[in-house]
Design a protein around this motif. Structure first.
Motif, PDB file in Angstrom:
ATOM      1  N   ALA B 508       0.807  -1.216   0.000  1.00 20.97           N
ATOM      2  CA  ALA B 508       0.000   0.000   0.000  1.00 20.97           C
ATOM      3  C   ALA B 508       0.842   1.268   0.000  1.00 20.97           C
ATOM      4  O   ALA B 508       0.321   2.364  -0.228  1.00 20.97           O
ATOM      5  CB  ALA B 508      -0.927   0.015   1.217  1.00 20.97           C
ATOM      6  N   TRP B 509       2.126   1.140   0.258  1.00 19.57           N
ATOM      7  CA  TRP B 509       2.940   2.348   0.424  1.00 19.57           C
ATOM      8  C   TRP B 509       2.881   3.267  -0.784  1.00 19.57           C
ATOM      9  O   TRP B 509       2.716   4.469  -0.653  1.00 19.57           O
ATOM     10  CB  TRP B 509       4.399   1.978   0.703  1.00 19.57           C
ATOM     11  N   ASP B 510       3.039   2.672  -1.999  1.00 20.95           N
ATOM     12  CA  ASP B 510       3.091   3.510  -3.207  1.00 20.95           C
ATOM     13  C   ASP B 510       1.877   4.421  -3.303  1.00 20.95           C
ATOM     14  O   ASP B 510       1.999   5.629  -3.460  1.00 20.95           O
ATOM     15  CB  ASP B 510       3.156   2.625  -4.452  1.00 20.95           C
ATOM     16  N   SER B 511       0.697   3.797  -3.173  1.00 19.07           N
ATOM     17  CA  SER B 511      -0.512   4.599  -3.339  1.00 19.07           C
ATOM     18  C   SER B 511      -0.660   5.588  -2.187  1.00 19.07           C
ATOM     19  O   SER B 511      -1.121   6.709  -2.380  1.00 19.07           O
ATOM     20  CB  SER B 511      -1.739   3.699  -3.434  1.00 19.07           C
ATOM     21  N   LEU B 512      -0.234   5.196  -0.980  1.00 21.49           N
ATOM     22  CA  LEU B 512      -0.352   6.112   0.153  1.00 21.49           C
ATOM     23  C   LEU B 512       0.547   7.329  -0.065  1.00 21.49           C
ATOM     24  O   LEU B 512       0.127   8.480   0.134  1.00 21.49           O
ATOM     25  CB  LEU B 512       0.005   5.411   1.461  1.00 21.49           C
ATOM     26  N   PHE B 513       1.784   7.050  -0.494  1.00 18.05           N
ATOM     27  CA  PHE B 513       2.692   8.172  -0.741  1.00 18.05           C
ATOM     28  C   PHE B 513       2.145   9.101  -1.826  1.00 18.05           C
ATOM     29  O   PHE B 513       2.144  10.320  -1.687  1.00 18.05           O
ATOM     30  CB  PHE B 513       4.082   7.659  -1.143  1.00 18.05           C
ATOM     31  N   THR B 515      -0.941   9.486  -2.728  1.00 19.07           N
ATOM     32  CA  THR B 515      -2.119  10.187  -2.228  1.00 19.07           C
ATOM     33  C   THR B 515      -1.717  11.389  -1.369  1.00 19.07           C
ATOM     34  O   THR B 515      -2.219  12.501  -1.564  1.00 19.07           O
ATOM     35  CB  THR B 515      -2.990   9.246  -1.381  1.00 19.07           C
ATOM     36  N   ILE B 516      -0.794  11.135  -0.434  1.00 12.92           N
ATOM     37  CA  ILE B 516      -0.400  12.226   0.457  1.00 12.92           C
ATOM     38  C   ILE B 516       0.266  13.345  -0.347  1.00 12.92           C
ATOM     39  O   ILE B 516      -0.003  14.530  -0.141  1.00 12.92           O
ATOM     40  CB  ILE B 516       0.517  11.705   1.573  1.00 12.92           C
ATOM     41  N   GLN B 517       1.117  12.914  -1.286  1.00 13.88           N
ATOM     42  CA  GLN B 517       1.808  13.891  -2.122  1.00 13.88           C
ATOM     43  C   GLN B 517       0.803  14.750  -2.898  1.00 13.88           C
ATOM     44  O   GLN B 517       0.862  15.974  -2.874  1.00 13.88           O
ATOM     45  CB  GLN B 517       2.668  13.134  -3.122  1.00 13.88           C
ATOM     46  N   LEU B 585      -4.023  14.522 -11.645  1.00 16.32           N
ATOM     47  CA  LEU B 585      -4.707  14.306 -10.369  1.00 16.32           C
ATOM     48  C   LEU B 585      -4.760  15.601  -9.574  1.00 16.32           C
ATOM     49  O   LEU B 585      -5.804  15.986  -9.027  1.00 16.32           O
ATOM     50  CB  LEU B 585      -3.977  13.222  -9.570  1.00 16.32           C
ATOM     51  N   VAL B 586      -3.612  16.283  -9.538  1.00 14.40           N
ATOM     52  CA  VAL B 586      -3.562  17.549  -8.800  1.00 14.40           C
ATOM     53  C   VAL B 586      -4.553  18.539  -9.399  1.00 14.40           C
ATOM     54  O   VAL B 586      -5.350  19.168  -8.692  1.00 14.40           O
ATOM     55  CB  VAL B 586      -2.129  18.120  -8.834  1.00 14.40           C
ATOM     56  N   ILE B 587      -4.523  18.670 -10.727  1.00 15.33           N
ATOM     57  CA  ILE B 587      -5.412  19.635 -11.392  1.00 15.33           C
ATOM     58  C   ILE B 587      -6.869  19.292 -11.114  1.00 15.33           C
ATOM     59  O   ILE B 587      -7.689  20.159 -10.802  1.00 15.33           O
ATOM     60  CB  ILE B 587      -5.134  19.648 -12.909  1.00 15.33           C
ATOM     61  N   CYS B 588      -7.185  18.011 -11.206  1.00  9.80           N
ATOM     62  CA  CYS B 588      -8.561  17.574 -10.977  1.00  9.80           C
ATOM     63  C   CYS B 588      -9.015  17.975  -9.577  1.00  9.80           C
ATOM     64  O   CYS B 588     -10.089  18.544  -9.399  1.00  9.80           O
ATOM     65  CB  CYS B 588      -8.640  16.068 -11.161  1.00  9.80           C
ATOM     66  N   ALA B 668      -4.841   6.050  -2.932  1.00  7.35           N
ATOM     67  CA  ALA B 668      -5.247   5.156  -1.849  1.00  7.35           C
ATOM     68  C   ALA B 668      -6.671   4.654  -2.046  1.00  7.35           C
ATOM     69  O   ALA B 668      -6.934   3.458  -1.945  1.00  7.35           O
ATOM     70  CB  ALA B 668      -5.129   5.889  -0.517  1.00  7.35           C
ATOM     71  N   THR B 669      -7.594   5.579  -2.334  1.00  3.95           N
ATOM     72  CA  THR B 669      -8.989   5.172  -2.438  1.00  3.95           C
ATOM     73  C   THR B 669      -9.181   4.156  -3.556  1.00  3.95           C
ATOM     74  O   THR B 669      -9.889   3.163  -3.386  1.00  3.95           O
ATOM     75  CB  THR B 669      -9.880   6.390  -2.719  1.00  3.95           C
ATOM     76  N   VAL B 670      -8.535   4.410  -4.680  1.00  4.91           N
ATOM     77  CA  VAL B 670      -8.686   3.501  -5.814  1.00  4.91           C
ATOM     78  C   VAL B 670      -8.059   2.151  -5.476  1.00  4.91           C
ATOM     79  O   VAL B 670      -8.605   1.089  -5.811  1.00  4.91           O
ATOM     80  CB  VAL B 670      -8.040   4.119  -7.068  1.00  4.91           C
ATOM     81  N   TYR B 671      -6.934   2.199  -4.782  1.00  2.00           N
ATOM     82  CA  TYR B 671      -6.290   0.959  -4.362  1.00  2.00           C
ATOM     83  C   TYR B 671      -7.215   0.164  -3.450  1.00  2.00           C
ATOM     84  O   TYR B 671      -7.370  -1.047  -3.595  1.00  2.00           O
ATOM     85  CB  TYR B 671      -4.987   1.301  -3.631  1.00  2.00           C
TER      86      TYR B 671
END
Lengths: 345, 725
Positions: B508-513, B515-517, B585-588, B668-671
């Motif tokens: 889960a780390w990749d998606s968490l990072f 997401t936070i980023q 993602l950021v723009i959205c 994260a949510t998608v994961y």
């Protein structure tokens, strides 16, 4: 001086269909305190905001000390303004408020605060620099607002109803302070108020506005003693307006009586005559030739006495010094007019 | 800020965009920079020199035409404005005209000849366009527009440009996609798609087949709205008038949904009521009630949506109940009305507008919800999931997705229009400035009983659901009622190994990072742009202000699924190609959460007297200085709120971003949704717990860092400020 401090040439400001300021032209002299006076909605505040650059005119040209500023934003005009609400920044202390203009103008903070402190001292606010505006009294806040404006050494200083948030006793002192300061520093000041007494007390020049236009402009004395029309006569202090006739130099007829009175030149013929309450003297009927009348109401106010006197020309409102002889209600009197003002138009 | 300064800055940006930055987007990422100044990383200057993009000379010449005047210290406003506007148009037109497969518009063949294929605009293009916008603003300001202030002109032109690109263009693309078939405009196709039986079929009334998705969506939304409003009302009456001592429990119920990713309750529902769920198993063991899959479908989705919406209804309605001046009710009872009559004739009519608002809000939220129908929907499809499958499913059909998106958009706008119509007319103000010191009338006993009968079981149910979420991550297999403690799921997701420093091995780390980023980048951008826009809209008068406000608010009304679809349609091909990047993602997030920041900013600005701005202006503070030194410090609370809101929303959103994530940039949510679909319920729950903790920490942290400074500074915040004459 040859240059006017402020020159308006045909300035109009329209908001939608409403012309708040309508084709106004004037010159305001340098080093003078000029008041813009008028009832609410007459365009005086808009005129002030046009000078400040907070509004841009729809048409016309505005000059400050010979420089065309018509299209310049407020920040580029080198004016300063004291707001009705004072508009002190609540998140800055007094010192930061006063040095604000210097800092945004590019001064070093230390130099700016030095100057600000000096200005606070001039206005008797030393020691209050670290306070927040909310910790000051109304009068102190007002002086901080003045200090904040003066520290910029503006070409023109603008006041928007500066006394309206002060209580009556403080008002008189603050307006005298402003006048002293203006004289001492030789400032050009434009001052907006709706209070004619305030205007008379402090001004070199009064501009009376009505419906977006200038109704009359002159010294306080001229406006009071020589009003152009009934509106000015009434607005600049109370006046009895009587229908009568000018018979010649210093001779008028009102209510069937022919009276000798001081007056400005006016062609003979029917005219409206404004008579100030304090320029009427009440005498015993047999004492002198005057307008006969009967006292309807009498009131003692301490410094003065006020009467309503029923005459053939209408009810007169009369103010006499307390030291003058008193009359009871119902007494027959003869009204002597020291001065009448035949109105034009 | 002066026009000359901005004009010169624009020149610098334009030169940087032409000479330095790679003109096209680089497939190879930053590694491609080694090839500079040729290959992937070639700046526009190199491309012009070797003749492959010769038609862009015109744009460069236009942009450099005002340079001599600017360098000489003059600002020819008209020249600047026209040249830069022309260049902006040219860059976009050529970008669409010459695409990946060479010339896309045959009309231009005689002009452009054999124009080679070109990829999307890159940093060079972006910098050049930013410079062109700055030049346009300088030109407009020099002509006396925007009060002659170049800073304001730049803000307006810049934000209008961004809103056009990221809100308006995607919508227009969806419209276009709905009418296109095989690359041709076909209004007939649009009509067919809009009237398709999959949307409008009424088969479920007579047969066993399902009804059209529009009916499903409407049914679900209506039921969600009515039920969550009723539950919210029961809670509101109990809390405000019921004399019950359960305030902490009520508070907890209102806060939990705000920090829970929207579909997490679905997980708990599956754990409770799925085929092997805790309750289902208990029912089977004790009462021989057969196991079934009833939770997958309308009942499950409805339950999940009501769990999310009822607390919001509670907050809204409690405010409304408390706002009813007690003296009104007292007046009625002094006139001889009994308790229930008072409630029926005074309290209830005064509550009606709030109830209507509540119904409509829940309705719109249900329309936009995507996560719950995806997880729990089963065969019960709603518009948002059907749109998703039209894009991501076996049959990729953008035209169909676009048409369904239009239907969803129409429903949403319809609801908003209804709301505006209804709420625009009636507004009951019952709390006046006068002191109103009456005692609120207690609930009639019968009504209190009814409210309690609804509220207490529901509270127990809610507690059970959140209990599952709390416990689920820490036990072996909550789905099969194996409740022995374990760290296993956290281990799978969040394992860290120490080998020459930390190695994040957990899945889960990749998606968490990411997401936070993404949340951490988008939150300050959202708050910043939102507050700036609020300041422009509330404080500055300029032509086009209303349209700018409309565009800002537009993105609020667009359901996330529609945003997602429109983004992949609009930004999948040159000249603006963003799909697959973290940037999209950021723009959205920025443009979806923007309206909340703007609204908050406008509300906060209404509390700050305008004479403060004017005072700053008369002391020589230009717009920029005024904003920095006066307005922003006073807006601190609004900024905190916008930051916290956009961070939380960026962490919990699913609907829009599920279209936009990529293997490289997963969220994260998608994961979590993926884990659920793979049946790894416990891991999904464990991850959700981690998300909730991260959000709590960040929101409290933002309040501490940004909020503390303010408290120390302003012991007594309000200066005596009165409205100017």
């Amino acid at each position: 001086m040859t240059d006017a401090a402020i020159r308006f040439t045909g300035v109009t400001k329209a908001f939608g269909l409403v012309r708040a300021v309508d084709d106004v032209t004037f010159d305001l002299p340098q080093g003078a305190l000029v008041t813009l006076l008028g009832p609410s909605g007459c365009g005086k505040t808009t005129t002030l905001r046009l000078v400040a650059g907070l509004e841009l005119p729809t048409a016309g040209r505005i000059e400050i000390e010979g420089r065309d500023v018509t299209r310049l934003a407020a920040a580029e005009r080198r004016i300063a303004m004291v707001f009705q609400s004072y508009a002190l920044f609540p998140h800055m202390n007094v010192l930061e408020n006063v040095s604000y203009g210097l800092v945004v103008g590019g001064a070093r903070r230390q130099a700016a605060e030095g100057e600000a402190n000096a200005m606070l001292k001039t206005l008797g606010l030393d020691g209050l620099g670290a306070r927040l505006p909310s910790e000051l009294s109304g009068g102190q806040q007002q002086r901080v607002a003045v200090a904040r404006a003066l520290v910029l050494r503006p070409k023109v200083l603008l006041f928007d109803e500066p006394l309206s948030n002060l209580d009556a006793r403080l008002r008189r002192r603050v307006r005298e302070d402003i006048r002293d300061l203006q004289k001492r520093l030789g400032l050009s000041v434009v001052y907006v108020t709706h209070d004619q007494q305030e205007a008379l007390a402090v001004s070199d020049l009064v501009v009376v506005m009505k419906d977006g236009r200038i109704a009359q402009k002159g010294t306080p004395h001229a406006l009071y003693d020589d009003p152009a029309d009934a509106f000015i006569a009434d607005f600049m202090g109370e006046a009895n307006v009587l229908q009568g006739e000018v018979l010649g130099e210093g001779r008028i007829a009102v209510g069937g009586a022919v009276l000798e009175t001081a007056m400005r030149a006016h062609p003979p013929g029917p005219a409206a005559l404004a008579v100030r309450p304090e320029s009427i003297r009440l005498l015993a009927p047999d004492e002198a030739a005057g307008l006969p009348g009967r006292v309807q109401r009498a009131a003692f106010l301490g410094q003065t006495r006020e009467y309503e006197v029923e005459t053939a020309a209408g009810t007169l409102f009369v103010v006499t010094p307390a030291a003058a002889p008193a009359w009871d209600e119902g007494a027959a009197v003869s009204c002597r007019l020291d001065r009448a003002i035949p109105l034009r138009g | 800020m002066g026009a000359l300064f901005l004009g010169r800055a624009a020149l610098v940006a334009i030169l940087a965009g032409v000479l330095l930055a790679p003109w096209h987007g680089m497939e190879s990422g930053f590694a491609g920079l080694t090839a500079w100044p040729s290959g992937d990383a070639a700046p526009l200057a190199a491309l012009l020199a070797d003749g492959t993009r010769w038609w862009l000379w015109s744009a460069v010449i236009l942009l450099l035409a005002p340079a001599p005047a600017l360098l000489a210290g003059r600002v020819p406003g008209r020249l600047l404005a026209w040249c830069s506007a022309g260049a902006i148009a040219l860059v976009f037109v050529q970008g669409y005209a010459v695409g990946l497969r060479g010339l896309a518009w045959p009309i231009l063949a005689p002009l452009l000849g054999e124009a080679g294929p070109q990829t999307a605009l890159g940093w060079g293009g972006a910098i050049l366009l930013a410079g062109a916008f700055a030049m346009l603003s300088a030109g407009l300001a020099a002509q006396g527009r925007f009060g002659g202030d170049a800073f304001i002109a730049f803000l307006v032109a810049g934000s209008a440009g961004l809103l056009l690109l990221f809100v308006f263009l995607p919508l227009a693309t969806i419209l276009a996609a709905a009418v296109m078939e095989d690359g041709r405009i076909a209004p007939g196709a649009l009509a067919t798609r809009l009237a398709a039986p999959e949307a409008w079929s009424l088969a479920c009334l007579s047969t066993h087949r399902g009804c059209g998705v529009v009916w499903n969506t409407l049914l679900l939304a209506t039921l969600t709205a009515v039920i969550s409003t009723l539950i919210g009302l029961a809670f509101a009456l109990l809390a405000a008038r019921g004399n019950v001592r359960a305030q902490p429990a009520f508070r907890a119920m209102t806060i939990l949904p705000l920090i829970t990713p929207p579909f997490v309750v679905s997980l708990a529902l599956i754990v409770l009521f799925g085929r092997t769920g805790i309750v289902t198993t208990a029912m089977w063991d004790w009462f021989d009630i057969p196991r079934s899959r009833w939770i997958y479908g309308l009942p499950g989705v409805l339950l999940a949506q009501v769990l999310a919406q009822a607390p919001i209804a509670f907050v809204l309605l409690e405010g409304a109940v408390r706002a009813i001046g007690p003296s009104l009710e007292e007046a009625a009872s002094t006139m001889g009305a009994r308790r229930f009559t008072v409630f029926r004739t005074v309290t209830w009519p005064l509550l009606r507008p709030a109830i209507a608002a509540c119904l409509l809000l829940a309705f719109v939220e249900s329309l936009a919800d995507f996560g719950n129908p995806l997880v729990l929907g089963g065969d019960f499809d709603v518009l948002s999931t059907r749109i998703f499958f039209a894009i991501a499913g076996a049959r990729h059909d953008p035209g169909r997705a676009a048409a369904l998106a239009l239907l969803l958009l129409a429903l949403t706008f319809g609801a908003f229009a209804l709301q505006a119509l209804w709420l625009g007319k009636r507004r009951y103000t019952t709390v006046t400035g006068k002191g109103d010191s009456g005692v609120p009338a207690p609930l009639p006993p019968g009504l209190k009983l009814a409210c309690g009968a609804v509220a207490w079981p529901w509270m127990v149910f809610t507690a059970a659901v959140y209990g599952i979420i709390l416990v689920g991550g820490f036990v072996h297999d909550i789905g099969r009622a194996d409740l022995s403690f374990t760290w296993r799921h956290f281990h799978t997701g969040f394992e860290v190994e120490w080998a020459n420093g930390p190695a994040f091995r957990g899945s889960a780390w990749d998606s968490l990072f990411t997401t936070i980023q993404v949340a951490a980048i988008s939150a300050p951008l959202t708050a910043g742009l939102g507050i700036l826009l609020a300041w422009l809209l509330a404080r500055q008068a300029f032509p086009g202000r209303r349209s700018l406000e409309f565009m800002t608010m537009l993105s609020f009304a667009i359901p996330g699924t529609v945003v997602g679809v429109s983004y992949i349609m609009a930004f999948n091909e040159p000249p603006v190609e963003l799909t697959g990047t973290a940037l999209i993602l950021v723009i959205c997030f920025v443009f979806r959460n923007l309206p909340v920041g703007v609204r908050g900013g406008i509300a906060a600005l209404a509390q700050i007297d305008k004479s403060l701005d004017e005072a700053s202006a008369t002391m020589g503070g230009g717009a920029f200085q005024t904003l920095r030194r006066v307005v922003l410090p006073l807006l601190r609370p609004a900024i905190v709120a916008a930051l916290a809101f956009s961070f939380v929303h960026a962490m919990t959103a699913v609907s829009a971003v599920i279209f936009l994530v990529s293997a490289q940039h997963n969220l994260a949510t998608v994961y979590i949704v993926g884990r659920v679909e793979a049946g790894e319920m416990a891991l999904a729950i464990a991850y959700s717990t981690v998300l909730i903790v991260v959000m709590l920490v960040v929101v409290l942290g933002i309040e501490r860092v940004v909020g503390r400074a303010q408290i120390g500074r302003r012991a007594v915040p309000i200066a005596p400020v009165r409205a100017g004459a």
